[in-house]
Design an enzyme around this catalytic site. Structure first.
Site, PDB file in Angstrom:
ATOM      1  N   SER A   1       3.930  -1.391  -4.749  1.00 10.65           N
ATOM      2  CA  SER A   1       4.199  -2.728  -5.259  1.00 10.65           C
ATOM      3  C   SER A   1       5.246  -2.679  -6.360  1.00 10.65           C
ATOM      4  O   SER A   1       5.342  -1.693  -7.101  1.00 10.65           O
ATOM      5  CB  SER A   1       2.886  -3.282  -5.818  1.00 10.65           C
ATOM      6  OG  SER A   1       3.133  -4.391  -6.637  1.00 10.65           O
TER       7      SER A   1
ATOM      8  N   TYR B   1      -5.340  -2.407 -11.153  1.00 13.58           N
ATOM      9  CA  TYR B   1      -4.768  -2.479  -9.798  1.00 13.58           C
ATOM     10  C   TYR B   1      -3.391  -1.804  -9.778  1.00 13.58           C
ATOM     11  O   TYR B   1      -3.113  -0.932  -8.946  1.00 13.58           O
ATOM     12  CB  TYR B   1      -4.649  -3.945  -9.336  1.00 13.58           C
ATOM     13  CG  TYR B   1      -3.694  -4.118  -8.178  1.00 13.58           C
ATOM     14  CD1 TYR B   1      -4.038  -3.673  -6.906  1.00 13.58           C
ATOM     15  CD2 TYR B   1      -2.425  -4.676  -8.355  1.00 13.58           C
ATOM     16  CE1 TYR B   1      -3.150  -3.791  -5.837  1.00 13.58           C
ATOM     17  CE2 TYR B   1      -1.537  -4.799  -7.300  1.00 13.58           C
ATOM     18  CZ  TYR B   1      -1.894  -4.356  -6.045  1.00 13.58           C
ATOM     19  OH  TYR B   1      -1.019  -4.466  -5.002  1.00 13.58           O
TER      20      TYR B   1
ATOM     21  N   LYS C   1      -1.707   1.830  -7.886  1.00  8.30           N
ATOM     22  CA  LYS C   1      -0.474   1.971  -7.085  1.00  8.30           C
ATOM     23  C   LYS C   1       0.396   3.082  -7.661  1.00  8.30           C
ATOM     24  O   LYS C   1       0.923   3.933  -6.938  1.00  8.30           O
ATOM     25  CB  LYS C   1       0.310   0.652  -7.072  1.00  8.30           C
ATOM     26  CG  LYS C   1      -0.364  -0.460  -6.303  1.00  8.30           C
ATOM     27  CD  LYS C   1      -0.428  -0.153  -4.825  1.00  8.30           C
ATOM     28  CE  LYS C   1      -1.317  -1.112  -4.070  1.00  8.30           C
ATOM     29  NZ  LYS C   1      -1.705  -0.655  -2.748  1.00  8.30           N
TER      30      LYS C   1
HETATM   31  P1  NAD Z   1      -5.400  -7.720   2.183  1.00  7.28           P
HETATM   32  O1  NAD Z   1      -6.550  -7.729   1.242  1.00  7.28           O
HETATM   33  O2  NAD Z   1      -5.179  -8.923   3.016  1.00  7.28           O
HETATM   34  O3  NAD Z   1      -5.503  -6.441   3.153  1.00  7.28           O
HETATM   35  C1  NAD Z   1      -6.089  -5.239   2.742  1.00  7.28           C
HETATM   36  C2  NAD Z   1      -7.097  -4.840   3.801  1.00  7.28           C
HETATM   37  O4  NAD Z   1      -7.702  -3.603   3.430  1.00  7.28           O
HETATM   38  C3  NAD Z   1      -8.231  -5.861   3.993  1.00  7.28           C
HETATM   39  O5  NAD Z   1      -8.331  -6.195   5.352  1.00  7.28           O
HETATM   40  C4  NAD Z   1      -9.483  -5.116   3.510  1.00  7.28           C
HETATM   41  O6  NAD Z   1     -10.617  -5.516   4.216  1.00  7.28           O
HETATM   42  C5  NAD Z   1      -9.091  -3.665   3.736  1.00  7.28           C
HETATM   43  N1  NAD Z   1      -9.752  -2.688   2.851  1.00  7.28           N
HETATM   44  C6  NAD Z   1      -9.821  -2.681   1.494  1.00  7.28           C
HETATM   45  N2  NAD Z   1     -10.507  -1.612   1.062  1.00  7.28           N
HETATM   46  C7  NAD Z   1     -10.878  -0.910   2.161  1.00  7.28           C
HETATM   47  C8  NAD Z   1     -11.608   0.287   2.383  1.00  7.28           C
HETATM   48  N3  NAD Z   1     -12.135   0.986   1.353  1.00  7.28           N
HETATM   49  N4  NAD Z   1     -11.803   0.713   3.654  1.00  7.28           N
HETATM   50  C9  NAD Z   1     -11.303   0.024   4.708  1.00  7.28           C
HETATM   51  N5  NAD Z   1     -10.620  -1.127   4.564  1.00  7.28           N
HETATM   52  C10 NAD Z   1     -10.409  -1.589   3.309  1.00  7.28           C
HETATM   53  O7  NAD Z   1      -4.083  -7.369   1.320  1.00  7.28           O
HETATM   54  P2  NAD Z   1      -2.554  -7.465   1.730  1.00  7.28           P
HETATM   55  O8  NAD Z   1      -1.942  -8.569   0.955  1.00  7.28           O
HETATM   56  O9  NAD Z   1      -2.411  -7.415   3.194  1.00  7.28           O
HETATM   57  O10 NAD Z   1      -2.033  -6.117   1.077  1.00  7.28           O
HETATM   58  C11 NAD Z   1      -1.925  -4.913   1.822  1.00  7.28           C
HETATM   59  C12 NAD Z   1      -1.479  -3.803   0.881  1.00  7.28           C
HETATM   60  O11 NAD Z   1      -0.258  -4.158   0.263  1.00  7.28           O
HETATM   61  C13 NAD Z   1      -2.469  -3.537  -0.243  1.00  7.28           C
HETATM   62  O12 NAD Z   1      -2.531  -2.154  -0.481  1.00  7.28           O
HETATM   63  C14 NAD Z   1      -1.840  -4.254  -1.414  1.00  7.28           C
HETATM   64  O13 NAD Z   1      -2.212  -3.691  -2.645  1.00  7.28           O
HETATM   65  C15 NAD Z   1      -0.363  -4.058  -1.134  1.00  7.28           C
HETATM   66  N6  NAD Z   1       0.482  -5.082  -1.774  1.00  7.28           N
HETATM   67  C16 NAD Z   1       0.224  -6.406  -1.549  1.00  7.28           C
HETATM   68  C17 NAD Z   1       1.012  -7.370  -2.196  1.00  7.28           C
HETATM   69  C18 NAD Z   1       0.716  -8.840  -1.991  1.00  7.28           C
HETATM   70  O14 NAD Z   1       1.177  -9.645  -2.802  1.00  7.28           O
HETATM   71  N7  NAD Z   1       0.004  -9.242  -0.949  1.00  7.28           N
HETATM   72  C19 NAD Z   1       2.054  -6.988  -3.046  1.00  7.28           C
HETATM   73  C20 NAD Z   1       2.300  -5.630  -3.236  1.00  7.28           C
HETATM   74  C21 NAD Z   1       1.512  -4.677  -2.591  1.00  7.28           C
HETATM   75  N1  UFG Z   2       2.006 -18.931 -10.834  1.00  5.37           N
HETATM   76  C1  UFG Z   2       1.765 -20.193 -11.353  1.00  5.37           C
HETATM   77  N2  UFG Z   2       0.599 -20.811 -10.998  1.00  5.37           N
HETATM   78  C2  UFG Z   2      -0.327 -20.251 -10.163  1.00  5.37           C
HETATM   79  C3  UFG Z   2      -0.056 -18.946  -9.645  1.00  5.37           C
HETATM   80  C4  UFG Z   2       1.117 -18.318 -10.011  1.00  5.37           C
HETATM   81  O1  UFG Z   2       2.574 -20.731 -12.118  1.00  5.37           O
HETATM   82  O2  UFG Z   2      -1.368 -20.866  -9.900  1.00  5.37           O
HETATM   83  C5  UFG Z   2       3.272 -18.262 -11.179  1.00  5.37           C
HETATM   84  C6  UFG Z   2       3.094 -16.950 -11.923  1.00  5.37           C
HETATM   85  O3  UFG Z   2       2.962 -17.193 -13.310  1.00  5.37           O
HETATM   86  C7  UFG Z   2       4.365 -16.190 -11.533  1.00  5.37           C
HETATM   87  C8  UFG Z   2       4.646 -16.681 -10.108  1.00  5.37           C
HETATM   88  O4  UFG Z   2       3.938 -17.916  -9.971  1.00  5.37           O
HETATM   89  O5  UFG Z   2       5.433 -16.599 -12.358  1.00  5.37           O
HETATM   90  C9  UFG Z   2       4.166 -15.714  -9.043  1.00  5.37           C
HETATM   91  O6  UFG Z   2       2.800 -15.397  -9.262  1.00  5.37           O
HETATM   92  P1  UFG Z   2       1.881 -14.664  -8.178  1.00  5.37           P
HETATM   93  O7  UFG Z   2       0.507 -14.581  -8.757  1.00  5.37           O
HETATM   94  O8  UFG Z   2       2.029 -15.329  -6.860  1.00  5.37           O
HETATM   95  O9  UFG Z   2       2.550 -13.234  -8.053  1.00  5.37           O
HETATM   96  P2  UFG Z   2       2.824 -12.111  -9.150  1.00  5.37           P
HETATM   97  O10 UFG Z   2       4.301 -11.932  -9.242  1.00  5.37           O
HETATM   98  O11 UFG Z   2       2.104 -12.365 -10.402  1.00  5.37           O
HETATM   99  O12 UFG Z   2       2.140 -10.823  -8.490  1.00  5.37           O
HETATM  100  C10 UFG Z   2       2.296 -10.499  -7.111  1.00  5.37           C
HETATM  101  C11 UFG Z   2       1.013  -9.852  -6.593  1.00  5.37           C
HETATM  102  C12 UFG Z   2       0.813  -8.516  -7.250  1.00  5.37           C
HETATM  103  C13 UFG Z   2       2.025  -7.646  -7.023  1.00  5.37           C
HETATM  104  C14 UFG Z   2       3.276  -8.344  -7.514  1.00  5.37           C
HETATM  105  C15 UFG Z   2       4.466  -7.506  -7.105  1.00  5.37           C
HETATM  106  O13 UFG Z   2      -0.098 -10.671  -6.890  1.00  5.37           O
HETATM  107  O14 UFG Z   2      -0.286  -7.862  -6.661  1.00  5.37           O
HETATM  108  O15 UFG Z   2       3.387  -9.637  -6.922  1.00  5.37           O
HETATM  109  O16 UFG Z   2       5.643  -8.030  -7.577  1.00  5.37           O
HETATM  110  F1  UFG Z   2       1.875  -6.496  -7.702  1.00  5.37           F
END
Ligand code: NAD
Ligand code: UFG
Length: 338
Positions: A124, A149, A153
Protein backbone atom coordinates in the site's frame (compact mmCIF):
# COMPACT_ATOMS: atom_id res chain seq x y z
CA UNK A 1 -0.73 -22.34 -15.39
CA UNK A 2 -2.45 -22.38 -12.02
CA UNK A 3 -2.39 -19.33 -9.76
CA UNK A 4 -3.22 -19.37 -6.05
CA UNK A 5 -5.05 -16.22 -5.00
CA UNK A 6 -5.29 -15.63 -1.25
CA UNK A 7 -8.15 -13.27 -0.37
CA UNK A 8 -9.63 -13.99 -3.79
CA UNK A 9 -13.25 -13.39 -2.77
CA UNK A 10 -12.41 -9.89 -1.47
CA UNK A 11 -12.75 -6.58 -3.32
CA UNK A 12 -9.47 -6.45 -5.25
CA UNK A 13 -8.94 -10.23 -5.24
CA UNK A 14 -12.27 -10.98 -6.96
CA UNK A 15 -11.57 -8.51 -9.77
CA UNK A 16 -8.11 -10.02 -10.22
CA UNK A 17 -9.53 -13.55 -10.36
CA UNK A 18 -11.81 -12.38 -13.20
CA UNK A 19 -8.83 -10.97 -15.13
CA UNK A 20 -6.80 -14.13 -14.56
CA UNK A 21 -9.61 -16.42 -15.75
CA UNK A 22 -10.24 -14.20 -18.76
CA UNK A 23 -6.54 -14.41 -19.62
CA UNK A 24 -6.60 -18.19 -19.63
CA UNK A 25 -5.06 -18.93 -16.21
CA UNK A 26 -6.46 -21.58 -13.87
CA UNK A 27 -7.21 -20.15 -10.47
CA UNK A 28 -7.49 -21.48 -6.93
CA UNK A 29 -8.76 -19.20 -4.17
CA UNK A 30 -8.02 -19.39 -0.46
CA UNK A 31 -10.21 -17.19 1.73
CA UNK A 32 -11.71 -17.58 5.20
CA UNK A 33 -14.59 -15.24 4.19
CA UNK A 34 -13.95 -13.03 7.25
CA UNK A 35 -14.54 -9.96 5.06
CA UNK A 36 -16.19 -11.36 1.95
CA UNK A 37 -19.00 -13.56 0.72
CA UNK A 38 -19.12 -16.90 -1.08
CA UNK A 39 -21.71 -15.31 -3.41
CA UNK A 40 -18.73 -13.70 -5.14
CA UNK A 41 -17.80 -17.12 -6.54
CA UNK A 42 -21.11 -17.33 -8.45
CA UNK A 43 -20.67 -13.76 -9.66
CA UNK A 44 -17.17 -14.55 -10.97
CA UNK A 45 -18.68 -17.51 -12.83
CA UNK A 46 -21.42 -15.31 -14.30
CA UNK A 47 -18.84 -12.85 -15.62
CA UNK A 48 -16.27 -15.29 -16.97
CA UNK A 49 -18.23 -18.53 -17.58
CA UNK A 50 -15.35 -20.19 -15.74
CA UNK A 51 -14.92 -21.57 -12.24
CA UNK A 52 -12.13 -21.06 -9.75
CA UNK A 53 -11.34 -23.76 -7.18
CA UNK A 54 -12.34 -22.47 -3.76
CA UNK A 55 -10.83 -23.39 -0.39
CA UNK A 56 -12.49 -21.87 2.67
CA UNK A 57 -9.36 -21.85 4.77
CA UNK A 58 -7.78 -19.44 7.23
CA UNK A 59 -4.13 -18.65 6.51
CA UNK A 60 -3.58 -19.01 10.25
CA UNK A 61 -4.51 -22.71 9.92
CA UNK A 62 -1.07 -23.88 8.87
CA UNK A 63 -2.01 -27.54 8.40
CA UNK A 64 -5.04 -26.81 6.21
CA UNK A 65 -3.07 -24.28 4.17
CA UNK A 66 -0.28 -26.75 3.61
CA UNK A 67 -2.85 -29.30 2.46
CA UNK A 68 -3.71 -27.14 -0.55
CA UNK A 69 -0.08 -27.15 -1.65
CA UNK A 70 -0.08 -30.94 -1.28
CA UNK A 71 -3.11 -31.35 -3.53
CA UNK A 72 -2.50 -28.66 -6.16
CA UNK A 73 0.56 -27.35 -7.97
CA UNK A 74 0.89 -23.57 -8.31
CA UNK A 75 3.01 -21.48 -10.64
CA UNK A 76 2.52 -18.24 -8.73
CA UNK A 77 0.75 -16.93 -5.63
CA UNK A 78 -1.00 -13.56 -5.45
CA UNK A 79 -1.40 -12.66 -1.79
CA UNK A 80 -4.31 -10.33 -1.03
CA UNK A 81 -5.56 -11.90 2.21
CA UNK A 82 -5.27 -9.57 5.15
CA UNK A 83 -7.20 -7.28 7.43
CA UNK A 84 -7.26 -3.70 6.20
CA UNK A 85 -9.32 -1.38 8.43
CA UNK A 86 -6.96 1.34 9.63
CA UNK A 87 -9.09 2.47 12.62
CA UNK A 88 -9.76 -1.09 13.81
CA UNK A 89 -6.03 -1.84 13.64
CA UNK A 90 -5.35 0.99 16.12
CA UNK A 91 -7.90 -0.49 18.55
CA UNK A 92 -6.95 -4.14 18.02
CA UNK A 93 -3.27 -4.19 17.05
CA UNK A 94 -2.67 -7.83 18.05
CA UNK A 95 -5.41 -9.03 15.72
CA UNK A 96 -3.78 -7.20 12.82
CA UNK A 97 -0.20 -8.25 13.55
CA UNK A 98 -1.31 -11.83 14.11
CA UNK A 99 -3.53 -12.14 11.05
CA UNK A 100 -1.40 -10.27 8.55
CA UNK A 101 2.08 -11.30 9.69
CA UNK A 102 1.46 -14.89 10.81
CA UNK A 103 -0.81 -15.51 7.80
CA UNK A 104 1.96 -14.33 5.47
CA UNK A 105 4.67 -16.32 7.28
CA UNK A 106 2.55 -19.49 7.05
CA UNK A 107 2.02 -18.87 3.36
CA UNK A 108 5.73 -18.31 2.66
CA UNK A 109 6.59 -21.47 4.59
CA UNK A 110 4.18 -23.64 2.57
CA UNK A 111 5.34 -22.05 -0.68
CA UNK A 112 8.97 -22.58 0.17
CA UNK A 113 8.56 -26.23 1.17
CA UNK A 114 6.63 -26.96 -2.03
CA UNK A 115 9.10 -25.15 -4.28
CA UNK A 116 6.66 -22.35 -5.22
CA UNK A 117 8.79 -19.21 -5.19
CA UNK A 118 6.82 -16.72 -7.28
CA UNK A 119 4.84 -14.20 -5.24
CA UNK A 120 2.93 -10.97 -5.78
CA UNK A 121 2.09 -9.09 -2.58
CA UNK A 122 -0.59 -6.43 -2.02
CA UNK A 123 1.17 -3.55 -0.37
CA UNK A 124 0.00 0.00 0.00
CA UNK A 125 0.99 3.63 -0.50
CA UNK A 126 0.61 3.83 3.26
CA UNK A 127 4.23 2.56 3.54
CA UNK A 128 5.43 5.99 2.35
CA UNK A 129 3.97 7.65 5.47
CA UNK A 130 3.51 11.39 4.97
CA UNK A 131 5.27 11.87 1.62
CA UNK A 132 8.08 14.42 1.39
CA UNK A 133 7.37 15.01 -2.32
CA UNK A 134 4.54 14.18 -4.72
CA UNK A 135 4.17 12.47 -7.10
CA UNK A 136 5.67 9.60 -5.09
CA UNK A 137 8.18 7.39 -6.90
CA UNK A 138 9.20 3.92 -5.71
CA UNK A 139 12.54 5.43 -4.57
CA UNK A 140 10.75 7.63 -2.05
CA UNK A 141 11.91 6.42 1.38
CA UNK A 142 9.42 4.46 3.41
CA UNK A 143 7.94 6.62 6.15
CA UNK A 144 6.40 6.39 9.55
CA UNK A 145 3.21 4.35 9.36
CA UNK A 146 0.83 5.85 11.88
CA UNK A 147 -1.17 2.66 12.47
CA UNK A 148 -0.64 -1.10 12.97
CA UNK A 149 -2.26 -1.93 9.60
CA UNK A 150 0.34 0.16 7.78
CA UNK A 151 3.08 -1.34 9.93
CA UNK A 152 2.08 -4.84 8.83
CA UNK A 153 2.46 -3.82 5.16
CA UNK A 154 5.85 -2.28 5.80
CA UNK A 155 7.03 -5.28 7.87
CA UNK A 156 5.84 -7.81 5.28
CA UNK A 157 7.69 -5.87 2.56
CA UNK A 158 10.84 -6.14 4.70
CA UNK A 159 10.32 -9.85 5.36
CA UNK A 160 9.87 -10.57 1.65
CA UNK A 161 12.90 -8.46 0.74
CA UNK A 162 15.04 -10.44 3.19
CA UNK A 163 13.71 -13.74 1.88
CA UNK A 164 14.62 -12.77 -1.66
CA UNK A 165 18.07 -11.63 -0.49
CA UNK A 166 18.70 -14.99 1.16
CA UNK A 167 17.41 -17.09 -1.73
CA UNK A 168 17.65 -15.63 -5.22
CA UNK A 169 15.25 -18.27 -6.58
CA UNK A 170 12.39 -16.19 -5.22
CA UNK A 171 10.67 -13.79 -7.62
CA UNK A 172 8.68 -11.25 -5.64
CA UNK A 173 6.70 -8.23 -6.79
CA UNK A 174 5.53 -5.76 -4.17
CA UNK A 175 2.61 -3.74 -5.51
CA UNK A 176 1.88 -0.50 -3.66
CA UNK A 177 -1.75 0.39 -4.31
CA UNK A 178 -2.95 3.94 -4.01
CA UNK A 179 -6.76 4.34 -3.57
CA UNK A 180 -8.71 1.55 -5.32
CA UNK A 181 -12.37 2.37 -6.05
CA UNK A 182 -14.89 1.48 -8.77
CA UNK A 183 -16.29 -1.95 -9.52
CA UNK A 184 -16.59 -4.39 -12.40
CA UNK A 185 -18.58 -2.69 -15.23
CA UNK A 186 -21.14 -5.54 -15.03
CA UNK A 187 -22.08 -4.40 -11.51
CA UNK A 188 -21.79 -8.03 -10.38
CA UNK A 189 -18.74 -7.59 -8.14
CA UNK A 190 -17.55 -4.59 -6.18
CA UNK A 191 -16.69 -3.35 -2.73
CA UNK A 192 -18.89 -4.37 0.18
CA UNK A 193 -17.74 -2.62 3.34
CA UNK A 194 -18.59 -3.98 6.76
CA UNK A 195 -20.85 -1.55 8.67
CA UNK A 196 -20.46 2.19 8.12
CA UNK A 197 -17.77 2.72 5.50
CA UNK A 198 -14.47 4.33 6.48
CA UNK A 199 -13.39 5.04 2.92
CA UNK A 200 -14.61 7.89 0.78
CA UNK A 201 -16.23 6.19 -2.22
CA UNK A 202 -18.33 3.58 -0.36
CA UNK A 203 -19.46 6.38 1.96
CA UNK A 204 -20.54 8.49 -1.05
CA UNK A 205 -22.47 5.61 -2.67
CA UNK A 206 -24.28 4.90 0.62
CA UNK A 207 -25.27 8.56 0.85
CA UNK A 208 -26.44 8.39 -2.77
CA UNK A 209 -28.66 5.38 -2.08
CA UNK A 210 -30.10 7.00 1.05
CA UNK A 211 -28.51 4.75 3.71
CA UNK A 212 -26.52 7.65 5.15
CA UNK A 213 -27.77 11.24 5.39
CA UNK A 214 -24.65 13.16 4.33
CA UNK A 215 -20.93 12.93 3.74
CA UNK A 216 -18.60 14.43 6.33
CA UNK A 217 -15.53 15.86 4.63
CA UNK A 218 -12.57 15.50 6.96
CA UNK A 219 -10.68 18.81 6.82
CA UNK A 220 -11.05 21.87 4.60
CA UNK A 221 -7.80 23.60 5.49
CA UNK A 222 -5.16 21.33 3.95
CA UNK A 223 -2.51 22.90 1.75
CA UNK A 224 -4.19 21.54 -1.42
CA UNK A 225 -6.09 23.05 -4.38
CA UNK A 226 -9.37 23.45 -2.43
CA UNK A 227 -8.32 22.62 1.14
CA UNK A 228 -9.59 19.02 1.07
CA UNK A 229 -7.39 15.90 0.99
CA UNK A 230 -5.96 14.80 -2.36
CA UNK A 231 -5.59 11.12 -3.31
CA UNK A 232 -4.77 9.01 -6.35
CA UNK A 233 -7.97 7.02 -7.01
CA UNK A 234 -7.56 4.02 -9.27
CA UNK A 235 -10.23 1.83 -10.87
CA UNK A 236 -10.15 -1.67 -9.37
CA UNK A 237 -10.28 -3.29 -12.84
CA UNK A 238 -7.15 -1.38 -13.88
CA UNK A 239 -5.53 -2.52 -10.65
CA UNK A 240 -6.55 -6.12 -11.35
CA UNK A 241 -5.06 -5.96 -14.84
CA UNK A 242 -1.76 -4.77 -13.38
CA UNK A 243 -1.52 -8.08 -11.48
CA UNK A 244 -1.66 -10.05 -14.71
CA UNK A 245 1.14 -7.88 -16.14
CA UNK A 246 3.17 -8.20 -12.93
CA UNK A 247 2.84 -11.97 -13.17
CA UNK A 248 4.37 -11.95 -16.62
CA UNK A 249 7.28 -10.02 -15.11
CA UNK A 250 7.57 -12.70 -12.42
CA UNK A 251 7.77 -15.45 -15.04
CA UNK A 252 10.64 -13.47 -16.68
CA UNK A 253 12.54 -13.92 -13.38
CA UNK A 254 11.82 -10.52 -11.91
CA UNK A 255 13.93 -10.97 -8.78
CA UNK A 256 12.47 -8.42 -6.39
CA UNK A 257 10.57 -5.47 -7.83
CA UNK A 258 8.37 -2.75 -6.38
CA UNK A 259 5.68 -0.93 -8.36
CA UNK A 260 3.32 1.89 -7.49
CA UNK A 261 -0.17 1.32 -8.86
CA UNK A 262 -1.98 4.59 -9.30
CA UNK A 263 -3.07 6.85 -12.13
CA UNK A 264 -0.55 9.59 -11.35
CA UNK A 265 -3.40 12.08 -10.88
CA UNK A 266 -4.60 13.46 -7.58
CA UNK A 267 -8.24 14.36 -6.94
CA UNK A 268 -9.47 16.29 -3.91
CA UNK A 269 -12.45 15.08 -1.88
CA UNK A 270 -14.56 17.89 -3.34
CA UNK A 271 -13.50 16.94 -6.87
CA UNK A 272 -14.55 13.34 -6.24
CA UNK A 273 -17.92 14.47 -4.89
CA UNK A 274 -18.49 16.69 -7.93
CA UNK A 275 -17.35 13.98 -10.36
CA UNK A 276 -19.78 11.55 -8.72
CA UNK A 277 -22.61 14.09 -9.03
CA UNK A 278 -21.82 14.71 -12.69
CA UNK A 279 -21.48 11.01 -13.53
CA UNK A 280 -24.69 9.91 -11.78
CA UNK A 281 -26.88 13.02 -11.63
CA UNK A 282 -27.28 12.45 -7.86
CA UNK A 283 -26.60 15.28 -5.41
CA UNK A 284 -24.38 14.37 -2.46
CA UNK A 285 -25.07 16.50 0.60
CA UNK A 286 -21.93 17.16 2.64
CA UNK A 287 -20.59 19.21 5.49
CA UNK A 288 -17.05 19.93 6.60
CA UNK A 289 -15.73 18.18 9.68
CA UNK A 290 -12.41 18.41 11.53
CA UNK A 291 -9.40 16.63 10.04
CA UNK A 292 -9.31 12.85 10.59
CA UNK A 293 -6.42 11.73 12.78
CA UNK A 294 -3.54 10.21 10.80
CA UNK A 295 -4.68 11.69 7.45
CA UNK A 296 -2.20 13.42 5.17
CA UNK A 297 -2.81 16.34 2.80
CA UNK A 298 -1.87 14.83 -0.56
CA UNK A 299 -0.77 11.44 -1.80
CA UNK A 300 -0.46 10.49 -5.45
CA UNK A 301 1.77 8.21 -7.43
CA UNK A 302 4.33 8.42 -10.11
CA UNK A 303 3.20 5.39 -12.13
CA UNK A 304 6.07 5.68 -14.62
CA UNK A 305 7.92 2.56 -13.47
CA UNK A 306 4.90 0.28 -13.98
CA UNK A 307 4.38 1.80 -17.42
CA UNK A 308 8.02 1.32 -18.43
CA UNK A 309 8.59 -2.17 -16.99
CA UNK A 310 5.14 -3.75 -17.17
CA UNK A 311 3.60 -1.86 -20.06
CA UNK A 312 0.69 -1.05 -17.75
CA UNK A 313 -1.24 2.18 -17.49
CA UNK A 314 -4.55 2.89 -15.81
CA UNK A 315 -7.23 3.34 -18.48
CA UNK A 316 -10.38 4.30 -16.59
CA UNK A 317 -10.94 7.91 -15.50
CA UNK A 318 -12.62 9.30 -12.41
CA UNK A 319 -16.09 9.45 -14.05
CA UNK A 320 -16.07 5.72 -14.81
CA UNK A 321 -14.77 5.00 -11.32
CA UNK A 322 -17.75 6.89 -9.87
CA UNK A 323 -20.26 5.40 -12.30
CA UNK A 324 -19.13 1.81 -11.72
CA UNK A 325 -19.06 2.24 -7.92
CA UNK A 326 -22.62 3.56 -8.11
CA UNK A 327 -23.71 0.83 -10.49
CA UNK A 328 -22.57 -1.86 -8.03
CA UNK A 329 -24.25 -0.11 -5.09
CA UNK A 330 -27.49 0.32 -7.06
CA UNK A 331 -27.63 -3.31 -8.25
CA UNK A 332 -26.64 -4.64 -4.83
CA UNK A 333 -28.30 -2.32 -2.31
CA UNK A 334 -27.69 -4.86 0.46
CA UNK A 335 -24.29 -5.96 -0.78
CA UNK A 336 -24.10 -9.66 -1.61
CA UNK A 337 -27.16 -10.19 0.54
CA UNK A 338 -25.85 -12.70 3.07
P1 NAD B 1 -10.86 -7.27 1.29
O1 NAD B 1 -11.06 -7.26 2.76
O2 NAD B 1 -12.03 -7.05 0.43
O3 NAD B 1 -10.15 -8.65 0.85
C1 NAD B 1 -9.27 -9.34 1.69
C2 NAD B 1 -9.73 -10.79 1.75
O4 NAD B 1 -8.85 -11.53 2.58
C3 NAD B 1 -11.15 -10.96 2.32
O5 NAD B 1 -11.92 -11.72 1.43
C4 NAD B 1 -10.92 -11.71 3.64
O6 NAD B 1 -11.99 -12.56 3.93
C5 NAD B 1 -9.61 -12.44 3.37
N1 NAD B 1 -8.80 -12.73 4.56
C6 NAD B 1 -8.38 -11.89 5.53
N2 NAD B 1 -7.65 -12.55 6.45
C7 NAD B 1 -7.59 -13.84 6.05
C8 NAD B 1 -6.98 -15.02 6.56
N3 NAD B 1 -6.29 -15.00 7.72
N4 NAD B 1 -7.13 -16.18 5.88
C9 NAD B 1 -7.83 -16.23 4.73
N5 NAD B 1 -8.44 -15.16 4.20
C10 NAD B 1 -8.32 -13.97 4.85
O7 NAD B 1 -9.70 -6.20 0.97
P2 NAD B 1 -9.24 -5.60 -0.43
O8 NAD B 1 -9.63 -4.18 -0.47
O9 NAD B 1 -9.61 -6.51 -1.52
O10 NAD B 1 -7.67 -5.63 -0.20
C11 NAD B 1 -6.86 -6.70 -0.65
C12 NAD B 1 -5.42 -6.45 -0.20
O11 NAD B 1 -4.98 -5.21 -0.71
C13 NAD B 1 -5.27 -6.38 1.31
O12 NAD B 1 -4.07 -7.01 1.67
C14 NAD B 1 -5.21 -4.90 1.57
O13 NAD B 1 -4.50 -4.60 2.74
C15 NAD B 1 -4.48 -4.40 0.33
N6 NAD B 1 -4.75 -2.98 0.04
C16 NAD B 1 -6.05 -2.55 -0.08
C17 NAD B 1 -6.29 -1.19 -0.32
C18 NAD B 1 -7.71 -0.69 -0.41
O14 NAD B 1 -7.92 0.52 -0.28
N7 NAD B 1 -8.71 -1.54 -0.65
C19 NAD B 1 -5.23 -0.29 -0.45
C20 NAD B 1 -3.93 -0.77 -0.34
C21 NAD B 1 -3.69 -2.12 -0.10
N1 UFG C 1 -12.66 11.21 3.53
C1 UFG C 1 -13.65 12.10 3.91
N2 UFG C 1 -14.80 11.58 4.44
C2 UFG C 1 -15.01 10.24 4.61
C3 UFG C 1 -13.97 9.35 4.21
C4 UFG C 1 -12.81 9.87 3.68
O1 UFG C 1 -13.49 13.32 3.79
O2 UFG C 1 -16.07 9.85 5.11
C5 UFG C 1 -11.43 11.75 2.93
C6 UFG C 1 -10.17 11.43 3.71
O3 UFG C 1 -9.97 12.40 4.72
C7 UFG C 1 -9.10 11.45 2.61
C8 UFG C 1 -9.85 10.93 1.38
O4 UFG C 1 -11.24 11.13 1.66
O5 UFG C 1 -8.70 12.77 2.36
C9 UFG C 1 -9.61 9.45 1.12
O6 UFG C 1 -9.88 8.70 2.29
P1 UFG C 1 -10.03 7.11 2.30
O7 UFG C 1 -10.37 6.71 3.69
O8 UFG C 1 -10.95 6.68 1.22
O9 UFG C 1 -8.58 6.61 1.89
P2 UFG C 1 -7.16 6.87 2.57
O10 UFG C 1 -6.33 7.62 1.59
O11 UFG C 1 -7.28 7.44 3.92
O12 UFG C 1 -6.60 5.38 2.76
C10 UFG C 1 -6.72 4.39 1.75
C11 UFG C 1 -6.92 3.02 2.40
C12 UFG C 1 -5.67 2.62 3.14
C13 UFG C 1 -4.49 2.65 2.21
C14 UFG C 1 -4.35 4.01 1.56
C15 UFG C 1 -3.26 3.92 0.52
O13 UFG C 1 -7.99 3.06 3.31
O14 UFG C 1 -5.81 1.30 3.61
O15 UFG C 1 -5.58 4.38 0.93
O16 UFG C 1 -3.02 5.14 -0.07
F1 UFG C 1 -3.37 2.39 2.91
Amino acid sequence: MRILVTGGTGFIGSHTVVELLENGYDVSIVDNLCNSSAVVLDRIKQITAKTANFHKIDLLDKVALDGIFESERFDCVIHFAGLKAVGESVKEPWKYYNNNLVGTLNLIDSMSRHGVKNLIFSSSATVYGSPKVVPITEEHPKGNCTNPYGQTKSMIEQILTDIHKADGEWNIVLLRYFNPIGAHPSGLIGEEPNGTPNNLMPFITQVAIGKLPELGIFGSDYDTKDGTGVRDYIHVVDLAKAHVKAMKKIFDNAGLEIYNLGTGKGYSVLEVVHSFEEATGIKIPYSFKPRREGDIAACYASADKAKKDLGWVAEYGIKEMCLHSWNFQKLNPNGYGE
